[in-house]
Scaffold this active site. Structure first.
Site, PDB file in Angstrom:
ATOM      1  N   SER A 116      -4.449  -0.701  -3.024  1.00  0.00           N
ATOM      2  CA  SER A 116      -3.311   0.176  -3.312  1.00  0.00           C
ATOM      3  C   SER A 116      -2.028  -0.412  -2.712  1.00  0.00           C
ATOM      4  O   SER A 116      -1.722  -1.583  -2.920  1.00  0.00           O
ATOM      5  CB  SER A 116      -3.598   1.586  -2.810  1.00  0.00           C
ATOM      6  N   HIS A 117      -1.282   0.393  -1.950  1.00  0.00           N
ATOM      7  CA  HIS A 117       0.021  -0.050  -1.428  1.00  0.00           C
ATOM      8  C   HIS A 117      -0.114  -0.716  -0.067  1.00  0.00           C
ATOM      9  O   HIS A 117       0.896  -1.012   0.572  1.00  0.00           O
ATOM     10  CB  HIS A 117       0.973   1.139  -1.324  1.00  0.00           C
ATOM     11  N   ASP A 165      -1.140  -1.321  -7.406  1.00  0.00           N
ATOM     12  CA  ASP A 165      -2.040  -1.098  -8.549  1.00  0.00           C
ATOM     13  C   ASP A 165      -1.468  -0.075  -9.523  1.00  0.00           C
ATOM     14  O   ASP A 165      -2.156   0.360 -10.452  1.00  0.00           O
ATOM     15  CB  ASP A 165      -3.440  -0.683  -8.092  1.00  0.00           C
ATOM     16  N   ASP A 201      -0.691   3.086  -9.342  1.00  0.00           N
ATOM     17  CA  ASP A 201      -1.206   4.451  -9.443  1.00  0.00           C
ATOM     18  C   ASP A 201      -0.352   5.435  -8.639  1.00  0.00           C
ATOM     19  O   ASP A 201      -0.700   6.609  -8.540  1.00  0.00           O
ATOM     20  CB  ASP A 201      -2.681   4.529  -9.028  1.00  0.00           C
ATOM     21  N   ARG A 202       0.763   4.972  -8.067  1.00  0.00           N
ATOM     22  CA  ARG A 202       1.695   5.849  -7.371  1.00  0.00           C
ATOM     23  C   ARG A 202       3.104   5.577  -7.885  1.00  0.00           C
ATOM     24  O   ARG A 202       3.406   4.471  -8.319  1.00  0.00           O
ATOM     25  CB  ARG A 202       1.652   5.626  -5.853  1.00  0.00           C
ATOM     26  N   GLU A 222       0.581  14.828  -2.403  1.00  0.00           N
ATOM     27  CA  GLU A 222       1.852  14.630  -1.703  1.00  0.00           C
ATOM     28  C   GLU A 222       2.146  13.164  -1.412  1.00  0.00           C
ATOM     29  O   GLU A 222       3.265  12.811  -1.068  1.00  0.00           O
ATOM     30  CB  GLU A 222       1.871  15.435  -0.401  1.00  0.00           C
TER      31      GLU A 222
END
Length: 549
Positions: free
Chosen positions: A150-151, A310, A312-313, A396
């Site tokens: 992810s991040h 990726d 997804d955010r 969130e």
């Protein structure tokens, strides 16, 4: 209690001394041998798969080989015989892990779908591919693996399994895979099948799939591209060097959008990033420090946005308010979608996590929609998105997904690209950007202040926190107000929240242990201003400390 102290480098360009040594990182991936007897070096699935770093012997070739073999065993046990969609992001450890995984999958005769030309694959593109393949099928269902942390910082690697529902695997599934992977690690990988990469690529079971082309072509069923194009909305996007870097130009071309990619660099050191609050490089689109560059360009565009590695955010940058906090944009997106998607089910609900803003509760009440409040983890939204009983699910931490315009499922994993483009649709259709839309919500419902901070906790305390029951809380008041309810289970599905949530009339806090650090996270919100929020945060630690005994 720990209030985050900004590193002097926060928001500044990453200096050379902060950059990862990529050759050493990849060498460690192959050369370091994790010890299954050391907990930190074992396979451990959190809310988003197994993550670690080859430098710490927590994400190495042995981990990937063992996890992939365990997934092959799980598929066989469950009778999953369709193709496995395999994708990876731009982190340095992702491409080596992709190779390791493919070698095992091919040796196990698994039909594997990989991107044409080894194109990077965003998480939502893979989730969508699984769902489209499985649509209408009763057997021979597909599943997938996304290789991404992810991040997380450049030295990290990550490995995530998405079963046939297209979303993040639930705990029952990951526990089984984790146990088998650790058994294989302890057995020095005895039982892992593997063939050389050249043979794996040529195997009759290995196929190419156009993730990019199919995702882009299908987007018009989710976002009103015509209204964006007609309003001539000027958009800026920063892929943050992530897996969607080539998706954005394709989206702009296909739909005739005025969309500028402000940075198309892919570099495993992520040297183009500004430094996050703690002095680390982190591709977090919800962080004002990591997003410093795009925030500085906000006046060039009607709306700007970014996605993590990726994709997804999402992170939404408006002219009116700069970078919107995730809770603010979730509330705006929900308010807009449920008034502009007439084909969604009349009883479609709104999914939120227990640590998300009560502004979402207010919006849901105004809309007359059921609120589905669940523990942290996107897996809790999968079933509702799949059958259309949830129109929207959001966290969130800037992760969200929503239905197609038709009211059918789009993705069951987080999709950063669709919410990003939705911000342009909102701007085009309403004539105001999401920052202005949120200000209108605060005029209706007041302005809640939200913050997440950390407090120190030992492993034993973290374990006790995850197992708390409401009767352990002896306080009757929170920040001068009577406590209305104490939750250790989520109202939406009665699942354990792995901590507790304490609610008063004008504020609340939730506390849950970190999965990776010796801290617990305190989420707090007040509708009575900054001083009241600080009081909630201070009392939260006292209440938790007393409850832990």
């Amino acid at each position: 209690m720990t209030t985050p102290r900004l590193n002097p480098l926060a928001g500044k360009p990453a200096p050379a001394g902060l950059l990862a040594d990529i050759p050493k990182l990849i060498t460690a991936y192959y050369s370091e041998r994790p010890d299954a007897a050391i907990p930190a070096q074992r396979v451990a699935f959190g809310t988003s798969g197994h993550r670690g770093s080859s430098f710490e012997s927590s994400f190495n070739e042995a981990h990937v080989l063992a996890i992939t073999q365990a997934i092959c065993g799980y598929r066989k046990q469950q009778g999953i015989t369709g193709p496995l969609f395999l994708g990876f992001d731009t982190h340095a450890l992702s491409a080596p892990a992709f190779v390791s995984a493919l070698e095992v999958l091919a040796a196990n005769d698994v039909e594997v779908m990989i991107a044409k030309g080894d194109e990077y694959t965003p998480t939502p593109a893979l989730s969508r591919a699984i769902l489209v393949y499985n649509r209408g099928r009763q057997g021979g269902l597909a599943d997938g693996i996304v290789i991404t942390p992810s991040h997380n910082p450049p030295t990290d690697g990550g490995f995530k399994y998405n079963p046939t529902n297209g979303g993040p695997a639930d705990t029952q599934v990951t526990s089984a895979i984790e146990a088998e992977a650790n058994r294989l690690l302890a057995a020095n990988l005895t039982g892992v099948k593997r063939i050389p990469l050249a043979a794996a690529r040529k195997a009759a079971t290995t196929h190419e799939h156009d993730f990019l082309g199919e995702y882009v072509a299908d987007l018009e069923d989710v976002i009103d591209m015509e209204v964006i194009r007609g309003a001539k909305i000027r958009m800026g996007v920063d892929p943050l060097g992530g897996a969607g870097v080539h998706y954005w130009p394709a989206i702009a071309e296909r739909y005739g959008l005025d969309l500028t990619v402000v940075n198309d660099a892919v570099d495993a050191t992520f040297r183009f990033m500004s430094v996050d609050w703690d002095g680390k490089i982190r591709m977090d689109p919800s962080s004002p420090h990591a997003m410093h560059g795009l925030i500085g360009l906000k006046d060039r565009f009607d709306i700007a946005f970014a996605c993590d590695t990726d994709h997804d955010r999402h992170g939404i940058v408006t002219r009116s308010a700069g970078l919107l906090p995730p809770n603010h944009y979730l509330a705006v997106a929900i308010d807009y979608l449920f008034q502009h998607r007439p084909r969604w089910r009349a009883d479609a609900g709104i999914g939120k996590t227990v640590v998300s803003s009560q502004m979402i509760d207010s919006v849901a009440s105004k809309l007359g929609r059921k609120l589905y409040e669940v523990p942290v983890g996107f897996k809790w939204f999968v079933d509702g998105l799949l059958d259309g009983s949830l129109g929207f699910g959001g966290e969130e931490s800037a992760g969200a997904a929503f239905l197609r315009k038709s009211g059918t499922v789009w993705t069951t994993d987080k999709d950063g690209m669709a919410p990003a483009l939705l911000s342009a649709e909102i701007t085009a259709r309403t004539g105001r950007d999401p920052g202005e839309a949120y200000r209108e919500l605060t005029r209706q419902f007041g302005e809640p202040l939200f913050e997440r901070i950390d407090a120190a906790a030992s492993p034993a305390q973290k374990k006790r926190l995850a197992q708390l029951t409401p009767d352990r809380v002896k306080s009757a008041e929170l920040a001068g107000e009577k406590i209305r309810s104490i939750l250790t289970r989520a109202p939406g599905n009665d699942a354990s929240i792995g901590g507790l949530k304490v609610i008063a009339e004008h504020g609340w806090f939730a506390a849950r242990p970190s999965g990776t650090e010796d801290v617990y996270k305190i989420y707090a919100e007040s509708r009575r201003g900054a001083e009241h929020l600080r009081q909630i945060q201070q009392e939260a630690q006292s209440i938790v400390t007393a409850a832990l005994g």
